[in-house]
Design an enzyme around this catalytic site. Structure first.
Site, PDB file in Angstrom:
ATOM      1  N   LYS A  50       0.935  -1.152   0.002  1.00 21.00           N
ATOM      2  CA  LYS A  50       0.034   0.001  -0.089  1.00 21.00           C
ATOM      3  C   LYS A  50       0.919   1.455   0.178  1.00 21.00           C
ATOM      4  CE  LYS A  50      -2.425  -1.140   3.737  1.00 21.00           C
ATOM      5  NZ  LYS A  50      -2.237  -2.768   3.886  1.00 21.00           N
ATOM      6  N   PHE A  90      13.072  -4.745   4.420  1.00 25.52           N
ATOM      7  CA  PHE A  90      13.954  -5.271   5.034  1.00 25.52           C
ATOM      8  C   PHE A  90      13.453  -6.054   6.252  1.00 25.52           C
ATOM      9  CE2 PHE A  90      16.995  -4.313   9.009  1.00 25.52           C
ATOM     10  CZ  PHE A  90      17.628  -5.314   8.803  1.00 25.52           C
ATOM     11  N   ASP A  99       9.047 -15.648  11.931  1.00 23.84           N
ATOM     12  CA  ASP A  99       7.695 -16.106  12.035  1.00 23.84           C
ATOM     13  C   ASP A  99       7.288 -17.492  11.305  1.00 23.84           C
ATOM     14  OD1 ASP A  99       7.610 -14.246  13.777  1.00 23.84           O
ATOM     15  OD2 ASP A  99       6.353 -12.858  12.592  1.00 23.84           O
ATOM     16  N   ASP A 236      -4.478  -5.068  16.339  1.00 26.15           N
ATOM     17  CA  ASP A 236      -4.997  -6.040  17.438  1.00 26.15           C
ATOM     18  C   ASP A 236      -6.597  -6.452  17.341  1.00 26.15           C
ATOM     19  OD1 ASP A 236      -2.462  -6.208  17.685  1.00 26.15           O
ATOM     20  OD2 ASP A 236      -2.231  -5.701  19.649  1.00 26.15           O
TER      21      ASP A 236
END
Length: 347
Positions: A50, A90, A99, A236
């Protein structure tokens, strides 16, 4: 009146910067096939998002000047914006490896693409180094060159500290809710997100125009860091309560053992029985256990608590904006533009 940039206008600048980076690599006699690899990494990891962070640099610059940018001013501001996108690239390439993520922007993560694997670690380093190559090329003669260099180094280190805190607080394979707290959540989101996503674009604009002072940089920090924290709390919240068709993904924070705002608020107000439910179900790769946690979040009225938080935080930020001293070169409109983008957003 300042004019807002658009994605196409911003993306049109990148090929010029890519050409400079490839020419630099070629000057070191990098073989053609390796140059093509570097170009593919730049294209895949830097372009296609975006670009909100990157576009915030020319937008903020224009708002500070209170007029549209000239062609040269736009190129300089957009170039700094693309350095922000390179920093983001990066971080994302590295973060996806740490992850064990599967997809990024609807495609396999870079490290999961054919033939890449852990070469992606070196590609991440090269994405970061590209920032300093472009700074030297286009800003070596700028009066605030060294401040620009130091700003990128400082923001990079702050973000890495946030990532470290996140990884040590909430490893996916070791659920321990005793590690969680709203204080830890605040540190993680401020350092991992707020500094580079909100403060960096405005600081770059101030340095570009050579109007940065200790006072206006501190004013910017005092508004943009709480704004960035609010943005991540909102993220969240949307991970659990947002509609997938709006946010473009299915939320996974519960199953991924994320140290999110929702679970930390839940831990603060839960009864002993409700805490036991969280400990037995949070952070498990099991849709039924995820559903149990979602129901508990509903039972604890976390949607209403978030809405109260949002109104309180937005009011605080508006009050901070009202107190901005415009004699130092800052403009209230810079901060209002950021707040307007995120207040009550649903995606």
């Amino acid at each position: 009146m300042a004019r807002k940039t658009n994605l196409k206008e911003f993306e049109d600048v990148f090929p010029k910067l890519e050409k400079v980076l490839l020419e630099q690599a070629a000057s070191y006699n990098l073989p053609k096939a390796h140059l093509e690899w570097y170009q593919k990494s730049l294209q895949t990891n830097t372009v296609g998002g975006k670009c909100n962070r990157g576009m915030s640099v020319p937008d903020s610059t224009s708002l500070l000047l209170e007029k549209p940018l000239t062609e040269d001013q736009y190129f300089q501001a957009a170039t700094l914006g693309w350095m922000t996108e390179l920093l983001q690239a990066f971080f994302l390439v590295s973060d996806d490896i740490m992850d064990s993520s599967i997809t990024r922007r609807g495609k396999p993560c870079w490290y999961r693409q054919e033939g890449v694997g852990l070469i992606a670690i070196n590609d991440a380093f090269m994405l970061e180094t590209a920032i300093y190559s472009l700074l030297k090329k286009y800003f070596r003669q700028h009066p605030r060159y060294i401040e620009l260099v130091e700003l990128f180094h400082d923001i990079t280190f702050k973000t890495e500290m946030g990532q470290l805190a996140d990884l040590l607080t909430a490893p996916e394979d070791n659920v321990n809710l005793d590690n969680f707290s709203l204080e830890k959540h605040s540190f993680i989101v401020i350092y991992k997100t707020a500094w580079y996503s909100f403060y960096l674009p405005v600081a770059l604009a101030l340095y570009l125009l050579d109007i940065a002072t200790p006072k206006n940089l501190k004013q910017a920090e005092d508004i943009l860091i709480p704004l960035g924290e609010y943005f991540q709390v909102q993220d969240d919240y949307l991970d659990n309560f947002g509609l997938p068709e709006h946010i473009g993904k299915i939320g996974t924070d519960i199953m991924d053992n994320k140290c999110s705002w929702l679970v930390n608020v839940a831990l603060e107000i839960a009864t002993p029985e409700q805490r036991r439910i969280l400990e037995e179900n949070y952070g498990r790769k099991d849709v039924e256990k995820e559903a149990v946690v979602k129901k508990l979040f509903d039972d604890l009225n976390l949607k209403q608590r978030y809405e109260e938080f949002e109104e309180k935080r937005a009011k605080e930020i508006r009050e901070l904006i009202d107190r901005v001293d415009e004699s130092e070169g800052l403009k209230k409109s810079v901060f209002t533009a950021f707040l307007d983008k995120i207040y009550k957003r649903s995606k």
